[in-house]
Design a protein around this motif. Structure first.
Motif, PDB file in Angstrom:
ATOM      1  N   GLU A   1      15.983   8.839   5.572  1.00  0.00           N
ATOM      2  CA  GLU A   1      14.869   9.462   4.870  1.00  0.00           C
ATOM      3  C   GLU A   1      13.903   8.420   4.333  1.00  0.00           C
ATOM      4  OE1 GLU A   1      12.128  11.881   3.186  1.00  0.00           O
ATOM      5  OE2 GLU A   1      13.632  12.347   4.705  1.00  0.00           O
ATOM      6  N   ALA A   2      14.426   7.289   3.864  1.00  0.00           N
ATOM      7  CA  ALA A   2      13.566   6.226   3.342  1.00  0.00           C
ATOM      8  C   ALA A   2      12.649   5.682   4.424  1.00  0.00           C
ATOM      9  CB  ALA A   2      14.424   5.103   2.755  1.00  0.00           C
ATOM     10  N   VAL A   3      13.189   5.515   5.626  1.00  0.00           N
ATOM     11  CA  VAL A   3      12.388   4.977   6.736  1.00  0.00           C
ATOM     12  C   VAL A   3      11.379   6.013   7.222  1.00  0.00           C
ATOM     13  CG1 VAL A   3      12.475   4.137   9.108  1.00  0.00           C
ATOM     14  CG2 VAL A   3      14.191   3.369   7.451  1.00  0.00           C
ATOM     15  N   VAL A   4      11.852   7.229   7.497  1.00  0.00           N
ATOM     16  CA  VAL A   4      10.980   8.269   8.032  1.00  0.00           C
ATOM     17  C   VAL A   4       9.906   8.647   7.009  1.00  0.00           C
ATOM     18  CG1 VAL A   4      10.907  10.667   8.832  1.00  0.00           C
ATOM     19  CG2 VAL A   4      12.737   9.146   9.601  1.00  0.00           C
TER      20      VAL A   4
ATOM     21  N   GLY B   1       6.588  10.241  -2.346  1.00  0.00           N
ATOM     22  CA  GLY B   1       6.093  10.735  -1.068  1.00  0.00           C
ATOM     23  C   GLY B   1       5.928   9.681   0.003  1.00  0.00           C
ATOM     24  N   PHE B   2       6.340   8.427  -0.273  1.00  0.00           N
ATOM     25  CA  PHE B   2       6.199   7.341   0.704  1.00  0.00           C
ATOM     26  C   PHE B   2       7.545   6.735   1.086  1.00  0.00           C
ATOM     27  CE2 PHE B   2       1.762   7.659  -0.086  1.00  0.00           C
ATOM     28  CZ  PHE B   2       1.094   6.968   0.911  1.00  0.00           C
ATOM     29  N   GLY B   3       8.607   7.517   0.995  1.00  0.00           N
ATOM     30  CA  GLY B   3       9.899   7.037   1.448  1.00  0.00           C
ATOM     31  C   GLY B   3      10.333   5.778   0.728  1.00  0.00           C
ATOM     32  N   GLU B   4      10.694   4.771   1.500  1.00  0.00           N
ATOM     33  CA  GLU B   4      11.186   3.516   0.940  1.00  0.00           C
ATOM     34  C   GLU B   4      10.201   2.883  -0.033  1.00  0.00           C
ATOM     35  OE1 GLU B   4      12.758  -0.793   2.676  1.00  0.00           O
ATOM     36  OE2 GLU B   4      13.032   1.024   3.861  1.00  0.00           O
ATOM     37  N   ILE B   5       8.914   3.063   0.214  1.00  0.00           N
ATOM     38  CA  ILE B   5       7.895   2.462  -0.640  1.00  0.00           C
ATOM     39  C   ILE B   5       7.928   3.051  -2.047  1.00  0.00           C
ATOM     40  CG2 ILE B   5       5.391   2.143  -0.911  1.00  0.00           C
ATOM     41  CD1 ILE B   5       5.216   2.041   2.155  1.00  0.00           C
ATOM     42  N   ASP B   6       8.491   4.247  -2.211  1.00  0.00           N
ATOM     43  CA  ASP B   6       8.657   4.806  -3.558  1.00  0.00           C
ATOM     44  C   ASP B   6       9.482   3.872  -4.431  1.00  0.00           C
ATOM     45  OD1 ASP B   6       7.300   6.994  -2.579  1.00  0.00           O
ATOM     46  OD2 ASP B   6       9.061   8.305  -2.508  1.00  0.00           O
ATOM     47  N   GLY B   7      10.431   3.180  -3.816  1.00  0.00           N
ATOM     48  CA  GLY B   7      11.233   2.225  -4.570  1.00  0.00           C
ATOM     49  C   GLY B   7      10.408   1.075  -5.097  1.00  0.00           C
ATOM     50  N   LEU B   8       9.416   0.650  -4.333  1.00  0.00           N
ATOM     51  CA  LEU B   8       8.519  -0.403  -4.821  1.00  0.00           C
ATOM     52  C   LEU B   8       7.672   0.099  -5.977  1.00  0.00           C
ATOM     53  CD1 LEU B   8       7.393  -2.016  -1.444  1.00  0.00           C
ATOM     54  CD2 LEU B   8       8.871  -3.034  -3.183  1.00  0.00           C
ATOM     55  N   GLY B   9       7.318   1.382  -5.962  1.00  0.00           N
ATOM     56  CA  GLY B   9       6.607   1.953  -7.098  1.00  0.00           C
ATOM     57  C   GLY B   9       7.443   1.870  -8.362  1.00  0.00           C
ATOM     58  N   ALA B  10       8.739   2.193  -8.249  1.00  0.00           N
ATOM     59  CA  ALA B  10       9.638   2.095  -9.401  1.00  0.00           C
ATOM     60  C   ALA B  10       9.781   0.645  -9.853  1.00  0.00           C
ATOM     61  CB  ALA B  10      10.999   2.685  -9.047  1.00  0.00           C
TER      62      ALA B  10
ATOM     63  N   VAL C   1       0.865  -1.181   0.000  1.00  0.00           N
ATOM     64  CA  VAL C   1       0.000   0.000   0.000  1.00  0.00           C
ATOM     65  C   VAL C   1       0.902   1.232   0.000  1.00  0.00           C
ATOM     66  CG1 VAL C   1      -1.640   1.319   1.370  1.00  0.00           C
ATOM     67  CG2 VAL C   1      -1.880  -1.169   1.204  1.00  0.00           C
ATOM     68  N   GLY C   2       0.594   2.201  -0.819  1.00  0.00           N
ATOM     69  CA  GLY C   2       1.416   3.404  -0.932  1.00  0.00           C
ATOM     70  C   GLY C   2       2.267   3.425  -2.179  1.00  0.00           C
ATOM     71  N   ALA C   3       2.538   2.244  -2.762  1.00  0.00           N
ATOM     72  CA  ALA C   3       3.356   2.202  -3.980  1.00  0.00           C
ATOM     73  C   ALA C   3       2.665   2.897  -5.139  1.00  0.00           C
ATOM     74  CB  ALA C   3       3.685   0.758  -4.348  1.00  0.00           C
ATOM     75  N   GLU C   4       1.327   2.956  -5.107  1.00  0.00           N
ATOM     76  CA  GLU C   4       0.585   3.605  -6.183  1.00  0.00           C
ATOM     77  C   GLU C   4       0.873   5.108  -6.256  1.00  0.00           C
ATOM     78  OE1 GLU C   4      -2.650   2.734  -3.014  1.00  0.00           O
ATOM     79  OE2 GLU C   4      -0.542   2.241  -3.346  1.00  0.00           O
ATOM     80  N   ALA C   5       1.309   5.701  -5.150  1.00  0.00           N
ATOM     81  CA  ALA C   5       1.588   7.141  -5.135  1.00  0.00           C
ATOM     82  C   ALA C   5       2.832   7.481  -5.942  1.00  0.00           C
ATOM     83  CB  ALA C   5       1.749   7.625  -3.701  1.00  0.00           C
TER      84      ALA C   5
ATOM     85  N   MET D   1       8.229   6.878   4.935  1.00  0.00           N
ATOM     86  CA  MET D   1       7.068   5.986   4.824  1.00  0.00           C
ATOM     87  C   MET D   1       5.909   6.499   5.673  1.00  0.00           C
ATOM     88  SD  MET D   1       8.516   2.072   4.589  1.00  0.00           S
ATOM     89  CE  MET D   1       9.719   2.165   5.914  1.00  0.00           C
ATOM     90  N   ALA D   2       6.191   6.852   6.898  1.00  0.00           N
ATOM     91  CA  ALA D   2       5.122   7.360   7.774  1.00  0.00           C
ATOM     92  C   ALA D   2       4.568   8.678   7.265  1.00  0.00           C
ATOM     93  CB  ALA D   2       5.648   7.511   9.199  1.00  0.00           C
ATOM     94  N   ARG D   3       5.447   9.501   6.715  1.00  0.00           N
ATOM     95  CA  ARG D   3       4.979  10.765   6.163  1.00  0.00           C
ATOM     96  C   ARG D   3       3.943  10.516   5.070  1.00  0.00           C
ATOM     97  NH1 ARG D   3       9.713  12.693   4.244  1.00  0.00           N
ATOM     98  NH2 ARG D   3      10.344  13.219   6.352  1.00  0.00           N
ATOM     99  N   GLY D   4       4.181   9.513   4.251  1.00  0.00           N
ATOM    100  CA  GLY D   4       3.221   9.180   3.207  1.00  0.00           C
ATOM    101  C   GLY D   4       1.893   8.705   3.769  1.00  0.00           C
TER     102      GLY D   4
END
Length: 299
Positions: free
Chosen positions: A247-250, A115-124, A108-112, A252-255
Protein backbone atom coordinates in the motif's frame (compact mmCIF):
# COMPACT_ATOMS: atom_id res chain seq x y z
CA UNK A 1 31.70 23.40 11.93
CA UNK A 2 30.50 19.96 13.05
CA UNK A 3 28.09 18.50 10.50
CA UNK A 4 26.50 15.09 10.95
CA UNK A 5 25.37 13.15 7.86
CA UNK A 6 23.05 10.14 8.01
CA UNK A 7 23.02 7.49 5.24
CA UNK A 8 26.51 8.49 3.97
CA UNK A 9 26.56 5.51 1.59
CA UNK A 10 23.29 6.50 -0.11
CA UNK A 11 23.04 8.11 -3.51
CA UNK A 12 22.51 11.58 -1.98
CA UNK A 13 24.33 11.17 1.35
CA UNK A 14 27.54 9.98 -0.30
CA UNK A 15 27.52 13.01 -2.57
CA UNK A 16 26.86 15.37 0.36
CA UNK A 17 29.87 13.91 2.17
CA UNK A 18 32.06 14.47 -0.90
CA UNK A 19 30.97 18.11 -1.12
CA UNK A 20 31.67 18.71 2.56
CA UNK A 21 35.14 17.25 2.11
CA UNK A 22 35.76 19.68 -0.75
CA UNK A 23 34.61 22.52 1.52
CA UNK A 24 37.26 21.55 4.08
CA UNK A 25 34.78 20.06 6.56
CA UNK A 26 35.43 16.78 8.34
CA UNK A 27 31.85 15.47 8.66
CA UNK A 28 30.53 12.99 11.16
CA UNK A 29 29.09 10.12 9.12
CA UNK A 30 26.56 7.82 10.79
CA UNK A 31 26.54 4.37 9.26
CA UNK A 32 25.50 0.86 10.26
CA UNK A 33 28.39 -0.83 8.46
CA UNK A 34 31.59 1.25 8.20
CA UNK A 35 33.03 -1.32 5.79
CA UNK A 36 30.70 0.10 3.14
CA UNK A 37 32.58 3.41 3.23
CA UNK A 38 35.48 3.91 0.85
CA UNK A 39 38.87 4.12 2.62
CA UNK A 40 39.30 7.76 1.58
CA UNK A 41 35.88 8.67 3.01
CA UNK A 42 36.77 6.98 6.31
CA UNK A 43 40.05 8.85 6.43
CA UNK A 44 38.45 12.25 5.86
CA UNK A 45 35.45 11.73 8.15
CA UNK A 46 34.61 10.93 11.75
CA UNK A 47 32.83 7.59 11.47
CA UNK A 48 30.13 6.66 14.00
CA UNK A 49 28.57 3.22 13.85
CA UNK A 50 24.87 3.46 14.68
CA UNK A 51 21.41 2.29 13.70
CA UNK A 52 19.22 5.32 12.93
CA UNK A 53 16.34 3.64 14.79
CA UNK A 54 18.45 3.55 17.99
CA UNK A 55 17.75 6.77 19.90
CA UNK A 56 20.70 6.46 22.28
CA UNK A 57 23.08 5.83 19.40
CA UNK A 58 21.77 8.80 17.41
CA UNK A 59 22.01 11.05 20.48
CA UNK A 60 25.66 10.05 20.86
CA UNK A 61 26.33 10.58 17.15
CA UNK A 62 24.85 14.10 17.13
CA UNK A 63 26.45 15.34 20.35
CA UNK A 64 28.12 18.69 19.69
CA UNK A 65 26.68 18.95 16.19
CA UNK A 66 26.06 22.34 14.59
CA UNK A 67 24.02 20.85 11.74
CA UNK A 68 22.42 17.54 10.83
CA UNK A 69 21.60 16.14 7.41
CA UNK A 70 18.75 13.69 8.05
CA UNK A 71 17.89 11.21 5.32
CA UNK A 72 15.46 8.58 6.56
CA UNK A 73 15.83 5.28 4.68
CA UNK A 74 12.75 3.31 3.69
CA UNK A 75 12.72 0.43 6.18
CA UNK A 76 10.74 -2.65 7.09
CA UNK A 77 7.30 -3.96 6.25
CA UNK A 78 5.63 -0.65 7.19
CA UNK A 79 7.74 2.22 5.80
CA UNK A 80 5.22 4.88 6.88
CA UNK A 81 5.56 3.78 10.50
CA UNK A 82 9.34 3.57 10.09
CA UNK A 83 9.54 7.17 8.86
CA UNK A 84 7.45 8.24 11.84
CA UNK A 85 9.84 6.47 14.20
CA UNK A 86 12.89 7.93 12.45
CA UNK A 87 11.38 11.39 12.79
CA UNK A 88 10.84 10.88 16.52
CA UNK A 89 14.42 9.68 16.97
CA UNK A 90 15.90 12.61 15.04
CA UNK A 91 13.77 15.20 16.86
CA UNK A 92 14.66 13.78 20.28
CA UNK A 93 18.38 13.78 19.47
CA UNK A 94 18.21 17.34 18.13
CA UNK A 95 16.46 18.54 21.29
CA UNK A 96 18.84 16.64 23.60
CA UNK A 97 21.93 18.09 21.95
CA UNK A 98 20.64 21.52 20.95
CA UNK A 99 21.51 21.00 17.28
CA UNK A 100 21.04 24.39 15.63
CA UNK A 101 20.17 23.44 12.05
CA UNK A 102 18.63 20.39 10.37
CA UNK A 103 18.34 19.74 6.64
CA UNK A 104 15.78 17.02 5.89
CA UNK A 105 15.53 15.09 2.64
CA UNK A 106 11.78 15.02 2.06
CA UNK A 107 9.65 14.78 -1.07
CA UNK A 108 7.09 16.56 -3.16
CA UNK A 109 3.78 15.30 -1.76
CA UNK A 110 4.85 15.38 1.90
CA UNK A 111 2.89 18.62 2.29
CA UNK A 112 -0.36 16.69 1.78
CA UNK A 113 0.30 14.66 4.96
CA UNK A 114 -2.17 12.01 3.75
CA UNK A 115 -2.93 10.25 0.49
CA UNK A 116 0.63 9.79 -0.84
CA UNK A 117 1.44 6.33 0.45
CA UNK A 118 5.00 6.04 1.69
CA UNK A 119 5.49 9.80 1.38
CA UNK A 120 2.93 10.26 4.17
CA UNK A 121 5.65 8.99 6.47
CA UNK A 122 7.91 11.83 5.38
CA UNK A 123 5.11 14.24 6.25
CA UNK A 124 5.05 12.81 9.78
CA UNK A 125 8.84 13.02 9.95
CA UNK A 126 8.69 16.69 8.97
CA UNK A 127 6.23 17.40 11.77
CA UNK A 128 8.44 15.75 14.40
CA UNK A 129 11.43 17.82 13.38
CA UNK A 130 9.35 21.00 13.21
CA UNK A 131 8.86 20.57 16.95
CA UNK A 132 12.52 19.93 17.72
CA UNK A 133 13.48 23.53 18.44
CA UNK A 134 16.04 23.62 15.61
CA UNK A 135 15.99 25.66 12.44
CA UNK A 136 14.74 23.14 9.88
CA UNK A 137 14.72 23.08 6.09
CA UNK A 138 12.72 20.32 4.42
CA UNK A 139 13.99 19.66 0.90
CA UNK A 140 10.91 18.72 -1.12
CA UNK A 141 12.57 16.68 -3.84
CA UNK A 142 11.16 15.56 -7.16
CA UNK A 143 11.24 12.02 -8.56
CA UNK A 144 14.84 10.85 -8.87
CA UNK A 145 16.13 10.15 -12.38
CA UNK A 146 18.03 7.23 -10.88
CA UNK A 147 14.80 5.39 -10.01
CA UNK A 148 14.74 4.32 -13.65
CA UNK A 149 17.77 2.14 -12.99
CA UNK A 150 15.52 -0.04 -10.81
CA UNK A 151 13.42 -1.00 -13.83
CA UNK A 152 16.01 -1.93 -16.44
CA UNK A 153 14.17 -5.06 -17.55
CA UNK A 154 11.18 -3.05 -18.79
CA UNK A 155 13.40 -0.36 -20.27
CA UNK A 156 15.44 -2.93 -22.20
CA UNK A 157 12.15 -4.06 -23.69
CA UNK A 158 11.48 -0.46 -24.77
CA UNK A 159 8.89 0.36 -22.10
CA UNK A 160 8.87 3.27 -19.65
CA UNK A 161 6.41 1.83 -17.13
CA UNK A 162 4.62 3.96 -14.54
CA UNK A 163 1.44 4.04 -12.49
CA UNK A 164 0.90 7.60 -13.68
CA UNK A 165 -0.87 8.60 -16.87
CA UNK A 166 1.70 8.69 -19.67
CA UNK A 167 1.21 12.43 -20.21
CA UNK A 168 1.11 13.50 -16.54
CA UNK A 169 4.11 15.69 -15.76
CA UNK A 170 5.76 15.78 -12.33
CA UNK A 171 9.13 17.16 -11.16
CA UNK A 172 12.15 14.92 -11.87
CA UNK A 173 15.58 15.61 -10.40
CA UNK A 174 19.15 14.31 -10.40
CA UNK A 175 20.53 13.03 -7.06
CA UNK A 176 23.62 15.21 -7.68
CA UNK A 177 21.45 18.32 -7.65
CA UNK A 178 19.79 17.28 -4.39
CA UNK A 179 23.24 16.84 -2.84
CA UNK A 180 24.29 20.30 -4.04
CA UNK A 181 21.31 21.94 -2.37
CA UNK A 182 21.69 19.94 0.84
CA UNK A 183 25.40 20.71 1.17
CA UNK A 184 24.87 24.43 0.57
CA UNK A 185 22.15 24.53 3.23
CA UNK A 186 24.31 22.63 5.72
CA UNK A 187 27.25 24.97 5.22
CA UNK A 188 25.18 28.16 5.42
CA UNK A 189 24.42 29.75 8.79
CA UNK A 190 22.30 32.60 7.37
CA UNK A 191 18.89 31.02 7.77
CA UNK A 192 16.56 30.26 10.65
CA UNK A 193 13.08 29.04 11.47
CA UNK A 194 11.14 26.40 9.60
CA UNK A 195 11.21 26.42 5.82
CA UNK A 196 10.64 24.17 2.83
CA UNK A 197 12.58 24.27 -0.40
CA UNK A 198 11.66 22.57 -3.63
CA UNK A 199 14.41 20.64 -5.41
CA UNK A 200 12.61 20.09 -8.67
CA UNK A 201 15.09 19.58 -11.50
CA UNK A 202 14.97 21.80 -14.59
CA UNK A 203 11.51 20.76 -15.84
CA UNK A 204 8.47 18.63 -15.07
CA UNK A 205 8.45 15.44 -17.15
CA UNK A 206 5.93 12.80 -18.16
CA UNK A 207 6.55 9.18 -19.02
CA UNK A 208 6.02 10.13 -22.67
CA UNK A 209 8.74 12.80 -22.37
CA UNK A 210 11.15 10.26 -20.90
CA UNK A 211 10.37 7.75 -23.63
CA UNK A 212 10.95 10.34 -26.36
CA UNK A 213 14.32 11.32 -24.91
CA UNK A 214 15.43 7.69 -24.61
CA UNK A 215 14.34 7.03 -28.19
CA UNK A 216 16.68 9.79 -29.36
CA UNK A 217 19.57 8.82 -27.11
CA UNK A 218 19.50 5.06 -27.58
CA UNK A 219 18.44 5.01 -31.22
CA UNK A 220 15.51 2.62 -30.93
CA UNK A 221 11.85 3.10 -30.01
CA UNK A 222 10.64 3.53 -26.44
CA UNK A 223 7.05 3.97 -25.38
CA UNK A 224 5.43 5.05 -22.12
CA UNK A 225 2.93 2.66 -20.61
CA UNK A 226 0.63 3.13 -17.61
CA UNK A 227 0.43 0.11 -15.32
CA UNK A 228 -2.71 -0.25 -13.21
CA UNK A 229 -2.40 -0.07 -9.43
CA UNK A 230 -3.82 -3.57 -8.94
CA UNK A 231 -1.28 -5.01 -11.38
CA UNK A 232 1.59 -3.37 -9.51
CA UNK A 233 0.15 -4.51 -6.18
CA UNK A 234 -0.08 -8.10 -7.40
CA UNK A 235 3.52 -8.00 -8.64
CA UNK A 236 4.71 -6.74 -5.27
CA UNK A 237 2.72 -9.35 -3.36
CA UNK A 238 4.16 -12.06 -5.62
CA UNK A 239 7.70 -11.21 -4.46
CA UNK A 240 6.64 -11.43 -0.81
CA UNK A 241 5.98 -7.80 0.04
CA UNK A 242 3.55 -7.45 2.99
CA UNK A 243 0.27 -5.53 2.61
CA UNK A 244 1.42 -2.38 4.45
CA UNK A 245 4.46 -2.08 2.21
CA UNK A 246 2.44 -2.75 -0.94
CA UNK A 247 0.00 0.00 0.00
CA UNK A 248 2.87 2.38 0.76
CA UNK A 249 4.35 1.86 -2.71
CA UNK A 250 1.09 1.89 -4.67
CA UNK A 251 -0.23 4.86 -2.69
CA UNK A 252 2.53 7.18 -3.86
CA UNK A 253 1.29 7.13 -7.44
CA UNK A 254 -2.27 7.53 -6.27
CA UNK A 255 -1.24 10.77 -4.59
CA UNK A 256 0.54 12.09 -7.67
CA UNK A 257 -2.55 11.36 -9.75
CA UNK A 258 -4.65 13.50 -7.41
CA UNK A 259 -5.24 17.24 -7.64
CA UNK A 260 -3.27 18.09 -4.48
CA UNK A 261 -1.50 21.40 -5.03
CA UNK A 262 2.28 21.32 -4.76
CA UNK A 263 3.36 23.64 -1.95
CA UNK A 264 6.83 24.50 -3.27
CA UNK A 265 6.47 26.31 -6.56
CA UNK A 266 8.95 26.10 -9.38
CA UNK A 267 11.13 29.22 -9.33
CA UNK A 268 14.78 30.21 -9.65
CA UNK A 269 15.63 28.61 -6.30
CA UNK A 270 13.76 25.32 -6.69
CA UNK A 271 14.81 24.73 -10.31
CA UNK A 272 18.08 22.77 -10.48
CA UNK A 273 20.31 22.45 -13.54
CA UNK A 274 20.87 18.81 -14.49
CA UNK A 275 18.60 17.82 -17.38
CA UNK A 276 17.18 14.35 -17.84
CA UNK A 277 18.86 14.17 -21.23
CA UNK A 278 22.34 14.80 -19.80
CA UNK A 279 21.80 12.43 -16.87
CA UNK A 280 20.39 9.66 -19.09
CA UNK A 281 23.19 10.03 -21.65
CA UNK A 282 25.73 9.35 -18.91
CA UNK A 283 23.97 6.85 -16.64
CA UNK A 284 21.08 5.16 -18.45
CA UNK A 285 21.68 5.05 -22.21
CA UNK A 286 24.88 2.95 -21.86
CA UNK A 287 22.83 0.36 -19.94
CA UNK A 288 20.27 0.21 -22.75
CA UNK A 289 22.44 0.23 -25.86
CA UNK A 290 23.28 -3.17 -27.26
CA UNK A 291 20.94 -4.98 -24.85
CA UNK A 292 17.73 -6.84 -25.53
CA UNK A 293 15.31 -5.14 -27.86
CA UNK A 294 17.64 -3.49 -30.36
CA UNK A 295 16.08 -1.85 -33.39
CA UNK A 296 16.58 -5.07 -35.42
CA UNK A 297 15.01 -7.23 -32.69
CA UNK A 298 11.94 -4.99 -32.62
CA UNK A 299 11.39 -5.29 -36.39
Amino acid sequence: MRIVVSTPTGQVGSRVVARLHRAGVRPVVVVRDPARLAPDVRRRSEVVTADLMDLDAVVRATRGADALHWVAPSLGPDPVAAYDRLGRVAAAAVRENGVARVVVQSSVGAEARQGFGEIDGLGALEEHLDGSGAAVTHLRCGYFFSNLLLDLAALRAGVVASQLEVDRRIPWVAPDDVADVAALRLLSVDWSGRTTQGVLGPADLSGADVAATLTELVGRPFRAEQVADDVVAEQLRAVGMPPTQVEAVVGMARGFRSDVRQEDARDAVSTTPTTFRSWAAEHLAPELRGGRGTGEDMG
